[in-house]
Design an enzyme around this catalytic site. Sequence first.
Site, PDB file in Angstrom:
ATOM      1  N   ILE B   7       0.814  -1.374   0.094  1.00  0.00           N
ATOM      2  CA  ILE B   7      -0.054  -0.036  -0.105  1.00  0.00           C
ATOM      3  C   ILE B   7       0.971   1.223   0.089  1.00  0.00           C
ATOM      4  O   ILE B   7       0.361   2.432  -0.268  1.00  0.00           O
ATOM      5  CB  ILE B   7      -1.098  -0.005   1.117  1.00  0.00           C
ATOM      6  N   GLY B  10       7.915   3.746   1.295  1.00  0.00           N
ATOM      7  CA  GLY B  10       8.777   4.692   1.614  1.00  0.00           C
ATOM      8  C   GLY B  10      10.090   4.837   1.346  1.00  0.00           C
ATOM      9  O   GLY B  10      10.574   4.149   0.680  1.00  0.00           O
ATOM     10  N   ALA B  11      10.958   5.701   2.112  1.00  0.00           N
ATOM     11  CA  ALA B  11      12.147   5.699   1.629  1.00  0.00           C
ATOM     12  C   ALA B  11      12.693   4.481   2.301  1.00  0.00           C
ATOM     13  O   ALA B  11      13.931   3.924   1.758  1.00  0.00           O
ATOM     14  CB  ALA B  11      12.910   6.849   2.025  1.00  0.00           C
ATOM     15  N   GLU B  12      12.587   3.835   3.567  1.00  0.00           N
ATOM     16  CA  GLU B  12      13.159   2.882   4.082  1.00  0.00           C
ATOM     17  C   GLU B  12      12.384   1.556   4.185  1.00  0.00           C
ATOM     18  O   GLU B  12      12.894   0.565   4.284  1.00  0.00           O
ATOM     19  CB  GLU B  12      13.799   3.050   5.302  1.00  0.00           C
ATOM     20  N   ALA B  13      10.916   1.678   4.257  1.00  0.00           N
ATOM     21  CA  ALA B  13      10.284   0.567   4.521  1.00  0.00           C
ATOM     22  C   ALA B  13       8.958   0.369   3.444  1.00  0.00           C
ATOM     23  O   ALA B  13       8.571   1.422   2.827  1.00  0.00           O
ATOM     24  CB  ALA B  13       9.744   0.670   5.929  1.00  0.00           C
ATOM     25  N   ILE B  15       4.939  -0.830   3.064  1.00  0.00           N
ATOM     26  CA  ILE B  15       3.818  -1.143   4.156  1.00  0.00           C
ATOM     27  C   ILE B  15       2.894  -1.976   3.374  1.00  0.00           C
ATOM     28  O   ILE B  15       2.416  -1.809   2.042  1.00  0.00           O
ATOM     29  CB  ILE B  15       3.131   0.066   4.408  1.00  0.00           C
ATOM     30  N   ASP B 124       7.736  12.393  13.775  1.00  0.00           N
ATOM     31  CA  ASP B 124       7.362  12.677  12.420  1.00  0.00           C
ATOM     32  C   ASP B 124       5.798  12.985  12.661  1.00  0.00           C
ATOM     33  O   ASP B 124       4.676  12.246  12.034  1.00  0.00           O
ATOM     34  CB  ASP B 124       7.458  11.474  11.535  1.00  0.00           C
TER      35      ASP B 124
END
Lengths: 331, 209
Positions: B7, B10-13, B15, B124
Amino acid sequence: MIALGIEGTAHSLGVGIVTKENGKCRVLSNVIKMHRPAEGGIHPREAANHHAEQAPLVLAEAVEKAGISLSEVDLVSFSQGPGLGPCLRTAATAARALAVSLGKPIIGVNHCVAHIEIGCGVTDCTDPILLYASGANTQIIAFTNGKYRVFGETLDIGIGNCLDKFARDHGIPFPGGPEIEKLARAGRKYLELPYSVKGMDLAFSGILSSAAQYIKRGETVEDVCYSIQETTFAMLTEVAERAMAHTEKNEILLGGGVACNARLQEMVNIMARERGAQAYVPPKPLCVDNGAMIGWMGIVMHEAGVRMSLAETTVNQRYRTDDVHVTWRSG
Amino acid sequence: MQHEKLIRRGAEAEILLSDYMGRPVVLKRRVRKSYRTEEIDFRLRSYRTRDEAKLLHEARRAGVNVPVIYDVDVQNGQITMEYVEGKRVKDALHSMARAEMEALCMEVGRSVARLHNANLIHGDLTTSNMILSDGKVVFIDFGLGAKTESVEDRGVDLHVLMEAFESTHSERPDCFENAWRGYEDICWHGAAAVRQKIDDIIRRGRYRS
């Protein structure tokens, strides 16, 4: 239009002569003379003395190499900041004297922004994230909502400073970066170093103390150099990627002296490829501090209608990237 | 192998939506980055996964609504957590009556105070990281969070919230002040010092716009 740019924010005095051709930057000449202290780091006054001595020689060489006469110069620009006060004042004085004697306009430019604009001027990128990695500066910059904004930066020392200081403490002459790069290639063992990334900000000073400990304990300089590079460059690449995700931009541009490092370039290239983005690196003489980028920035600003009186050309040691009033870009 | 649907990336993960013992769950998977050495990559993915799970756990103990954790796989950098049904506060705010908006923002502020009271920092605090679910505000994504007592960090945390309100909800100019009222209300450790920090941060060149 032919612009002559004078760079003098830190250890290097540079004079570059550039012109615009088909919307791109054409470099006619780009002469750089770097102050190399016999030992220790850069003393601002000594660097400024070096610049004052070299200015007329570098200027003459740049004009000769460009194959023009001084009277053909239409615009003089110089690095107005940020940088070391004495160095900035020396370059600014040279620029003012030249502009007045030629009777040509003068423009002071922001050094950090010049790194991003020269990248756009000589490569195919148009709206990149800039990973600006040099001695004093380590910033992630991008243009959004009318300004160049700093999305992340070092909280203590610049990446180049970190490398130079490690080098100096272990008998490697200034500038330490290129030598560390060579030594790192022979390194095999990764030694754990502090990895300090906070959101999009970075810190490097802990790495220095930790690296010094490894040397004391008898680890080889090669392994320590390798570990320093792997750690600091992974940090830079990570924050650059985070900024790209955040701003939804798909171009990344490298700038600054440390951007010449092949391992950093490789890491950024892999990162970009894995996220379907494109990485750009200007040729080395345009990555380091140089006059050509200052000249090009002058052209970009002049075309956007920027004019400066002599009174407006005072230098600004703490000239922030986000203080630049941008009239030549929209978005 | 369970069904997985990406879904967000992101930059590191990544989802992903999936299911776990018959329940809908969210997987947060920190992906391998081949630009960095194996040692750094493993260390970052596993430590961050462990730290985030810890923060979620402590936030829950502090009385803040967060997703329930079902599984933490440190080796593979993956957290399996409850899927929270609802609307992001970011989207919910736009269609709200004034009184409702005030109550929601105050609740956001109270939850942030509960985090800070427990020496937790979210890191964040944007309105996309809060889900309005069954009348409760659920905080997600503690990936940039930390355990700290520093007033500076609390100030930064709230400054991010202020900017999030300003940039995405400029038509609701008093969102932050309402959140602040909620924060001040139950903050244990000197709200005035935190407010002073926020003002300091605003004055720093970097954040001026």
